[in-house]
Design a protein around this motif. Structure first.
Motif, mmCIF file in Angstrom:
data_model
loop_
_atom_site.group_PDB
_atom_site.id
_atom_site.type_symbol
_atom_site.label_atom_id
_atom_site.label_comp_id
_atom_site.label_asym_id
_atom_site.label_seq_id
_atom_site.Cartn_x
_atom_site.Cartn_y
_atom_site.Cartn_z
ATOM 1 N N SER B 30 -66.620 72.503 37.459
ATOM 2 C CA SER B 30 -67.121 71.406 38.279
ATOM 3 C C SER B 30 -66.639 71.543 39.717
ATOM 4 O O SER B 30 -67.275 71.044 40.639
ATOM 5 C CB SER B 30 -66.671 70.064 37.701
ATOM 6 O OG SER B 30 -65.253 70.002 37.673
ATOM 7 N N GLY B 95 -62.440 66.531 35.082
ATOM 8 C CA GLY B 95 -61.294 65.927 35.739
ATOM 9 C C GLY B 95 -60.783 66.784 36.873
ATOM 10 O O GLY B 95 -61.549 67.503 37.520
ATOM 11 N N ASN B 96 -59.484 66.736 37.107
ATOM 12 C CA ASN B 96 -58.882 67.461 38.224
ATOM 13 C C ASN B 96 -57.783 68.391 37.746
ATOM 14 O O ASN B 96 -56.856 68.694 38.485
ATOM 15 C CB ASN B 96 -58.331 66.453 39.247
ATOM 16 C CG ASN B 96 -58.380 66.997 40.664
ATOM 17 O OD1 ASN B 96 -59.369 67.599 41.065
ATOM 18 N ND2 ASN B 96 -57.305 66.797 41.412
ATOM 19 N N GLN B 97 -57.879 68.863 36.486
ATOM 20 C CA GLN B 97 -56.882 69.820 35.992
ATOM 21 C C GLN B 97 -57.391 71.230 36.251
ATOM 22 O O GLN B 97 -58.399 71.649 35.667
ATOM 23 C CB GLN B 97 -56.637 69.643 34.490
ATOM 24 C CG GLN B 97 -56.253 68.241 34.097
ATOM 25 C CD GLN B 97 -57.469 67.374 33.856
ATOM 26 O OE1 GLN B 97 -58.465 67.820 33.302
ATOM 27 N NE2 GLN B 97 -57.399 66.136 34.285
#
Lengths: 114, 110
Positions: B30, B95-97
């Protein structure tokens, strides 16, 4: 100075022991991430916290645990240490937890298990 | 097994030369980031790309995110000794991982 503070910078301990690594995120950042960097595995994502709550888990061993406190600092606890746990441990922070937020990394804690 | 493979692993070039570093995966991301890391320090964020086909330029550095959002490249024009370091790509699926690539160690010789 990135604004992310990690202590201690260096840590030498024996196998079987337990250590705690500390991280203070950049001012205003709510999300904290822990990474392990070793020569053979590169940077491995361990765990993420956002505003005190666990948000995501990566390749974190059961012997490892972490938490984020109300003041947003975070601690990574490593127990029953093995020689293979020797590595650089980085903390990073970001403003949010949604995609696209850039990370600010600390300078790391170098852990040596003897 | 790494989600992201970078090539080349090592690169040594003369000052003034151009170079391209590649970051490839079979997974769709993403968003994707590039970092540079110097010895004894944490990685420093260079750029974040979130749209397939996106191209971003930062002075002599050009970053491209593949159309299918599975790969990326970093091109440096007229490399300078100050560009020396470990270049890391990192991708997030949800997410942001971010999951980091294997890294490219660049040395620019004066």
């Amino acid at each position: 100075d990135s604004g992310v503070t990690q202590t201690p910078k260096h840590l030498i301990t024996a196998t079987g022991q337990r250590v705690t690594l500390r991280c203070s995120p950049r001012s205003g950042d709510l999300s904290v991430y822990w990474y392990q960097q070793s020569l053979d595995q590169g940077l491995q994502f361990l765990i993420q916290y956002y505003n005190g709550e666990e948000r995501a888990k990566g390749n974190i061993l059961e012997r490892f645990s972490a938490q984020q406190f109300p003041d947003l600092h975070s601690e990574l606890n490593l127990s029953s240490l093995e020689l293979g746990d020797s590595a650089l441990y980085f903390c990073a922070s970001s403003l949010g937890s949604q995609r696209g937020y850039g990370y600010t990394f600390g300078s790391g804690t170098r852990l040596t298990v003897v | 097994t790494q989600l992201l493979e970078q090539s080349p692993q090592f690169l040594s070039i003369q000052e003034g030369e151009n170079l391209t570093v590649y970051c490839n995966s079979s997974s769709v991301f993403s968003s994707l980031q590039w970092y540079r890391q110097e010895p004894g320090e944490g990685p420093v964020l260079l750029v974040t790309v979130v749209t397939g086909g996106e191209v971003k330029k930062l002075k002599r550095l050009t970053f491209q995110f593949g159309d299918a959002r599975k790969d990326s490249s970093l091109h440096i024009t007229a490399a300078q000794p100050g560009d020396t370091g470990l270049y890391l790509c990192a991708g997030a699926r949800t997410g942001n991982q971010f999951y980091f690539g294997t890294g490219t160690s660049l040395t620019v010789i004066p």
